[in-house]
Design a protein around this motif. Structure first.
Motif, PDB file in Angstrom:
ATOM      1  N   MET A   1      11.540  51.590  22.983  1.00 46.37           N
ATOM      2  CA  MET A   1      10.214  51.959  23.500  1.00 46.37           C
ATOM      3  C   MET A   1       9.897  53.390  23.085  1.00 46.37           C
ATOM      4  O   MET A   1      10.710  54.297  23.277  1.00 46.37           O
ATOM      5  CB  MET A   1      10.186  51.853  25.023  1.00 46.37           C
ATOM      6  CG  MET A   1       8.852  52.258  25.642  1.00 46.37           C
ATOM      7  SD  MET A   1       8.862  52.066  27.441  1.00 46.37           S
ATOM      8  CE  MET A   1       7.223  52.661  27.828  1.00 46.37           C
ATOM      9  N   CYS A   3       8.317  57.147  23.095  1.00 43.02           N
ATOM     10  CA  CYS A   3       8.019  58.105  24.148  1.00 43.02           C
ATOM     11  C   CYS A   3       6.523  58.408  24.184  1.00 43.02           C
ATOM     12  O   CYS A   3       5.808  58.146  23.216  1.00 43.02           O
ATOM     13  CB  CYS A   3       8.822  59.378  23.917  1.00 43.02           C
ATOM     14  SG  CYS A   3      10.586  59.158  24.232  1.00 43.02           S
ATOM     15  N   ASP A  29      11.089  63.114  34.249  1.00 40.72           N
ATOM     16  CA  ASP A  29      11.364  61.713  33.920  1.00 40.72           C
ATOM     17  C   ASP A  29      10.740  61.276  32.600  1.00 40.72           C
ATOM     18  O   ASP A  29      10.622  60.083  32.328  1.00 40.72           O
ATOM     19  CB  ASP A  29      10.879  60.799  35.051  1.00 40.72           C
ATOM     20  CG  ASP A  29       9.374  60.914  35.308  1.00 40.72           C
ATOM     21  OD1 ASP A  29       8.717  61.753  34.653  1.00 40.72           O
ATOM     22  OD2 ASP A  29       8.862  60.170  36.177  1.00 40.72           O
ATOM     23  N   ASP A  32      12.869  58.831  30.682  1.00 38.92           N
ATOM     24  CA  ASP A  32      13.616  57.835  31.444  1.00 38.92           C
ATOM     25  C   ASP A  32      13.494  56.433  30.857  1.00 38.92           C
ATOM     26  O   ASP A  32      14.474  55.677  30.822  1.00 38.92           O
ATOM     27  CB  ASP A  32      13.144  57.823  32.900  1.00 38.92           C
ATOM     28  CG  ASP A  32      13.707  58.990  33.701  1.00 38.92           C
ATOM     29  OD1 ASP A  32      14.404  59.837  33.097  1.00 38.92           O
ATOM     30  OD2 ASP A  32      13.433  59.064  34.912  1.00 38.92           O
ATOM     31  N   SER A  33      12.306  56.061  30.412  1.00 38.37           N
ATOM     32  CA  SER A  33      12.093  54.717  29.881  1.00 38.37           C
ATOM     33  C   SER A  33      12.348  54.627  28.384  1.00 38.37           C
ATOM     34  O   SER A  33      12.912  53.636  27.898  1.00 38.37           O
ATOM     35  CB  SER A  33      10.658  54.253  30.180  1.00 38.37           C
ATOM     36  OG  SER A  33      10.438  54.145  31.571  1.00 38.37           O
ATOM     37  N   CYS A  34      11.951  55.669  27.648  1.00 31.93           N
ATOM     38  CA  CYS A  34      12.006  55.584  26.190  1.00 31.93           C
ATOM     39  C   CYS A  34      13.351  56.035  25.616  1.00 31.93           C
ATOM     40  O   CYS A  34      13.701  55.669  24.488  1.00 31.93           O
ATOM     41  CB  CYS A  34      10.877  56.391  25.563  1.00 31.93           C
ATOM     42  SG  CYS A  34      10.969  58.167  25.863  1.00 31.93           S
ATOM     43  N   PRO A  36      16.735  56.350  27.723  1.00 29.39           N
ATOM     44  CA  PRO A  36      17.540  56.474  28.948  1.00 29.39           C
ATOM     45  C   PRO A  36      18.930  57.041  28.730  1.00 29.39           C
ATOM     46  O   PRO A  36      19.542  57.541  29.676  1.00 29.39           O
ATOM     47  CB  PRO A  36      17.607  55.030  29.466  1.00 29.39           C
ATOM     48  CG  PRO A  36      17.350  54.173  28.269  1.00 29.39           C
ATOM     49  CD  PRO A  36      16.382  54.945  27.423  1.00 29.39           C
TER      50      PRO A  36
END
Length: 320
Positions: A1, A3, A29, A32-34, A36
């Motif tokens: 994913m 950023c 954060d 956090d998703s792109c 981790p």
């Protein structure tokens, strides 16, 4: 994913990008998703470097400081000189002094393996500074991230913006205030000198010429730093004589005993307005740690590039 900054470039039209870049904020954060695995990757590389050479913790912390004080926390200090470009590495405060570039290279390579093109060198410097403090026994904090990397650097700004070891208290205060940092921030961030070393050329004048210095301490330092300029210029001495590889509050205890190594160090406890802060930090490591963390977070907020400004460098030493 991808950023957020990369998503801007891919999916939004120009005027939306312009709005996003002007209002973008750093956050804890952001990755956090792109990405981790980012924090674990950085922490592992910093631990390897500090375990190999404890002094490297101070060097990585100093890289972040010297980056932020020159046009903001934008990774500009990492750029190498080229035939057509003069960067910051050979500015007077950095030449033969800043180090740890190869550690940042190693961290960047490790991060690129797991999150290619997503994490800026500017953010790697910020996270590495935190992890270096922790590796040497100091406090931790949540690092705000989301910075992008500068396309340029300024040797002239490095020569004028980074406070020198010869500065008196007024110049130190002015230097920090120019970056939006307070007197409390100045004293707390100076506590980073609880780790690391300095070169003889930067403390020779103090140990031979100044009177606000403990005599035994001065004589001890003179043994490794000859009076003659040019002799032993690169000989090293610890900035904190008690626990030079542990992040604690003993630096401030040294100042109260008139054993500050640099002229600028001892200026913080020399009958001036900062004496009370030094005394407080010398008596309470928790107070120092809390103020240091707060000051590091504020320093990390100095003029970051966000949104569509700057780039994510593939190699920290050169623009894409």
């Amino acid at each position: 994913m991808a950023c957020p900054s990369n998503l801007f470039a891919t999916f939004f039209i120009v005027f939306v990008i312009s709005i996003a870049s002007s209002t973008a904020q750093l956050s804890t954060d952001y990755y956090d998703s792109c990405c981790p695995g980012l924090l674990d990757a950085v922490r592992a590389q910093v631990k390897l470097a500090v375990d190999k050479e404890p002094r490297m913790g101070a060097s990585l912390l100093r890289l972040f400081f010297h980056d932020c004080f020159v046009n903001g926390c934008d990774g500009s200090i990492m750029l190498d000189d080229t035939a057509t470009f003069t960067g910051e590495k050979n500015a007077a405060p950095n030449r033969n002094s800043t180090r740890g570039f190869e550690v940042i290279d190693a961290i960047k390579a490790a991060v690129e393996q797991i999150c290619p093109g997503d994490v800026s060198c500017a953010d790697i410097l910020a996270i590495s500074a935190r992890d270096s403090v922790v590796a040497l026994g100091g406090p931790s904090w949540d690092v705000k991230v989301g910075r992008r990397d500068a396309w340029t650097a300024s040797q002239a700004a490095a020569n004028t913006s980074i406070p020198a070891p010869t500065f008196d208290l007024n110049r130190l205060v002015s230097s920090f205030q120019a970056q939006g940092l307070s007197v409390k921030d100045l004293v707390a961030l100076s506590g980073a000198h609880t780790i690391g070393q300095a070169r003889c050329t930067n403390f020779r004048a103090r140990i031979y010429n100044e009177t606000n210095i403990d005599g035994f301490f001065a004589r001890t330092r003179q043994a490794g730093c000859p009076r003659t300029s040019g002799a032993g210029d690169n000989n090293l001495a610890p900035l904190d004589i008690q626990t030079p590889t542990s992040f604690d509050n003993s630096y401030f205890q040294d100042l109260i005993s008139m054993r500050g190594l640099l002229h600028s160090d001892q200026q913080l406890f020399n009958g001036g307005s900062t004496d009370s802060l030094v005394t407080s930090y010398s008596q309470s490591s928790s107070t120092f740690n809390a103020d240091f963390v707060a000051a590091m977070i504020r320093m990390g907020d100095i003029k970051p590039l966000t949104g569509s400004n700057g780039e994510i460098r593939k190699n920290c030493r050169r623009i894409n």
